[in-house]
Design a protein around this motif. Structure first.
Motif, PDB file in Angstrom:
ATOM      1  N   ALA A 142     -39.322 -20.973 -57.376  1.00 52.48           N
ATOM      2  CA  ALA A 142     -37.936 -20.607 -57.093  1.00 52.48           C
ATOM      3  C   ALA A 142     -37.116 -21.851 -56.781  1.00 52.48           C
ATOM      4  O   ALA A 142     -37.641 -22.888 -56.363  1.00 52.48           O
ATOM      5  CB  ALA A 142     -37.875 -19.637 -55.912  1.00 52.48           C
TER       6      ALA A 142
ATOM      7  N   ARG B  19     -35.275 -22.323 -54.331  1.00 55.79           N
ATOM      8  CA  ARG B  19     -35.350 -22.658 -52.905  1.00 55.79           C
ATOM      9  C   ARG B  19     -36.540 -23.566 -52.615  1.00 55.79           C
ATOM     10  O   ARG B  19     -36.628 -24.135 -51.517  1.00 55.79           O
ATOM     11  CB  ARG B  19     -35.440 -21.386 -52.065  1.00 55.79           C
ATOM     12  CG  ARG B  19     -34.227 -20.478 -52.153  1.00 55.79           C
ATOM     13  CD  ARG B  19     -32.959 -21.146 -51.666  1.00 55.79           C
ATOM     14  NE  ARG B  19     -31.786 -20.284 -51.846  1.00 55.79           N
ATOM     15  CZ  ARG B  19     -30.524 -20.689 -51.747  1.00 55.79           C
ATOM     16  NH1 ARG B  19     -30.269 -21.961 -51.470  1.00 55.79           N
ATOM     17  NH2 ARG B  19     -29.524 -19.847 -51.935  1.00 55.79           N
TER      18      ARG B  19
ATOM     19  N   GLN C  32     -36.244 -22.963 -64.838  1.00 54.28           N
ATOM     20  CA  GLN C  32     -36.996 -24.044 -64.195  1.00 54.28           C
ATOM     21  C   GLN C  32     -36.445 -25.420 -64.506  1.00 54.28           C
ATOM     22  O   GLN C  32     -36.416 -26.293 -63.634  1.00 54.28           O
ATOM     23  CB  GLN C  32     -38.470 -23.998 -64.649  1.00 54.28           C
ATOM     24  CG  GLN C  32     -39.213 -22.733 -64.273  1.00 54.28           C
ATOM     25  CD  GLN C  32     -39.355 -22.577 -62.775  1.00 54.28           C
ATOM     26  OE1 GLN C  32     -40.011 -23.366 -62.107  1.00 54.28           O
ATOM     27  NE2 GLN C  32     -38.727 -21.555 -62.233  1.00 54.28           N
TER      28      GLN C  32
ATOM     29  N   ASN D  42     -32.039 -24.071 -62.246  1.00 55.00           N
ATOM     30  CA  ASN D  42     -32.388 -24.379 -60.858  1.00 55.00           C
ATOM     31  C   ASN D  42     -31.975 -25.792 -60.454  1.00 55.00           C
ATOM     32  O   ASN D  42     -31.289 -25.969 -59.437  1.00 55.00           O
ATOM     33  CB  ASN D  42     -33.890 -24.189 -60.622  1.00 55.00           C
ATOM     34  CG  ASN D  42     -34.274 -22.786 -60.216  1.00 55.00           C
ATOM     35  OD1 ASN D  42     -33.434 -21.997 -59.800  1.00 55.00           O
ATOM     36  ND2 ASN D  42     -35.543 -22.453 -60.330  1.00 55.00           N
TER      37      ASN D  42
ATOM     38  N   ASP E  59     -32.045 -18.213 -55.699  1.00 47.75           N
ATOM     39  CA  ASP E  59     -32.736 -17.068 -55.108  1.00 47.75           C
ATOM     40  C   ASP E  59     -33.487 -16.222 -56.135  1.00 47.75           C
ATOM     41  O   ASP E  59     -34.077 -15.198 -55.782  1.00 47.75           O
ATOM     42  CB  ASP E  59     -31.742 -16.178 -54.356  1.00 47.75           C
ATOM     43  CG  ASP E  59     -31.247 -16.819 -53.066  1.00 47.75           C
ATOM     44  OD1 ASP E  59     -32.013 -17.570 -52.447  1.00 47.75           O
ATOM     45  OD2 ASP E  59     -30.079 -16.573 -52.691  1.00 47.75           O
ATOM     46  N   ILE E  60     -33.469 -16.623 -57.398  1.00 49.69           N
ATOM     47  CA  ILE E  60     -34.180 -15.861 -58.426  1.00 49.69           C
ATOM     48  C   ILE E  60     -35.677 -16.053 -58.256  1.00 49.69           C
ATOM     49  O   ILE E  60     -36.168 -17.172 -58.125  1.00 49.69           O
ATOM     50  CB  ILE E  60     -33.752 -16.314 -59.836  1.00 49.69           C
ATOM     51  CG1 ILE E  60     -32.267 -16.019 -60.065  1.00 49.69           C
ATOM     52  CG2 ILE E  60     -34.602 -15.626 -60.902  1.00 49.69           C
ATOM     53  CD1 ILE E  60     -31.738 -16.559 -61.383  1.00 49.69           C
ATOM     54  N   ASP E  61     -36.406 -14.941 -58.269  1.00 55.04           N
ATOM     55  CA  ASP E  61     -37.867 -14.977 -58.214  1.00 55.04           C
ATOM     56  C   ASP E  61     -38.381 -15.170 -59.637  1.00 55.04           C
ATOM     57  O   ASP E  61     -38.241 -14.286 -60.477  1.00 55.04           O
ATOM     58  CB  ASP E  61     -38.397 -13.667 -57.622  1.00 55.04           C
ATOM     59  CG  ASP E  61     -39.900 -13.685 -57.413  1.00 55.04           C
ATOM     60  OD1 ASP E  61     -40.480 -14.792 -57.372  1.00 55.04           O
ATOM     61  OD2 ASP E  61     -40.504 -12.601 -57.284  1.00 55.04           O
ATOM     62  N   PRO E  62     -38.973 -16.322 -59.957  1.00 52.52           N
ATOM     63  CA  PRO E  62     -39.326 -16.605 -61.352  1.00 52.52           C
ATOM     64  C   PRO E  62     -40.505 -15.769 -61.833  1.00 52.52           C
ATOM     65  O   PRO E  62     -41.430 -15.467 -61.073  1.00 52.52           O
ATOM     66  CB  PRO E  62     -39.687 -18.092 -61.320  1.00 52.52           C
ATOM     67  CG  PRO E  62     -40.188 -18.321 -59.935  1.00 52.52           C
ATOM     68  CD  PRO E  62     -39.351 -17.423 -59.051  1.00 52.52           C
TER      69      PRO E  62
END
Length: 280
Positions: free
Chosen positions: A112, A114, A226, A230, A252-255
């Motif tokens: 992510a 983050r 990625q 991001n 905040d996207i969950d890859p």
């Protein structure tokens, strides 16, 4: 691990002149495709090979991945580095702006936003510059002879936005985004060059908004999470702006995959707020 981040930044800066110098003889297609199904130029492969060797050799880098190769290269223990070696390589034939994007993740890939601890990009324009973000601040450097000289510290988006750049074919835009675009084009100046990083750098310099929306033909978007969205989202947010996929921060996207795509919107907070409201 601050020394590792400095070493990653310096390795990218040291490689940038070699990438740039190698472009003139590598403008044609290599005959291969990248994992996203796009034709690779010889320049894409050349830049990827250089960066894999240089970044993989940095002490504290544990993994290397790029949009030009299917999987992750094991480099030992440490940070994961995700790279778009030559963003906008389709601009090479007409000799327009291109760049190199790098994200440094403190997690295994895919990760992510983050999990980023630093990110940046090199811009191959009339001069070669680098914008690099870490610890919530952005520094712009001049890249000469493989070393960096600080041009601007604490870079932030101007409060009074000036420019916009939107990707994709206009007839392919969803109606909600097209309506937003109609408003924006009456307020800001169009600056779109066909390389994400060149267009985002205009926004970072003058304030405004960049978008590559979900398309009717590509509802999951075009740009890679990625390697492009991001890292560049991290830079823009570190400069006081906002990133979004239309609903929430890109970071905040969950890859769900290494080569995952997403719609992406980047720029001044007020403009991204308006966009999310228009798409809601």
């Amino acid at each position: 691990m601050a020394d590792t981040i400095d070493a990653i930044r310096d390795a990218v800066a040291a490689t940038a002149p070699e990438i740039r110098a190698g472009l003139p003889g590598r403008r044609e297609a290599s005959g291969a495709e990248n994992p996203s199904g796009e034709r690779q130029l010889a320049a894409d492969e050349y830049a990827d090979d250089l960066l894999e060797a240089r970044l993989g050799a940095v002490d504290g880098v544990g993994a290397y991945a790029s949009e030009e190769r299917e999987g992750v290269v094991d480099a030992g223990e440490g940070y994961s580095v995700a790279v778009d070696p030559l963003d906008g390589s389709s601009n090479l034939k007409p000799n327009n702006v291109m760049g190199t994007i790098v994200g440094v993740y403190d997690a295994s890939l895919p990760a992510a936003g983050r999990d980023l601890v630093a990110a940046g990009y090199v811009l191959y324009g009339p001069i070669t510059t680098m914008a690099f973000a870490r610890d919530g601040t952005v520094t712009e450097y001049l890249v000469e002879d493989g070393s960096v000289t600080t041009l601007r510290e604490d870079v932030t988006l101007p409060d009074d936005p000036t420019v916009y750049g939107f990707g994709g074919r206009v007839p392919d835009w969803p109606d909600e985004f097209a309506a937003y675009a109609d408003e924006i084009e009456s307020e800001l100046k169009l600056r779109y060059g066909g390389a994400m990083i060149g267009d985002v750098n205009q926004v970072l310099t003058y304030g405004g908004v960049f978008a590559y929306p979900a398309l009717q033909s590509a509802p999951v978007g075009k740009l890679r999470l990625q390697f492009e969205c991001n890292p560049v989202g991290y830079v823009v947010e570190s400069a006081g702006g906002r990133s979004s996929n239309g609903r929430k921060s890109i970071l905040d996207i969950d890859p769900d995959g290494l080569h995952q795509r997403t719609p992406v919107y980047l720029g001044n907070e007020s403009l991204i707020d308006r966009l999310e409201a228009a798409l809601d």
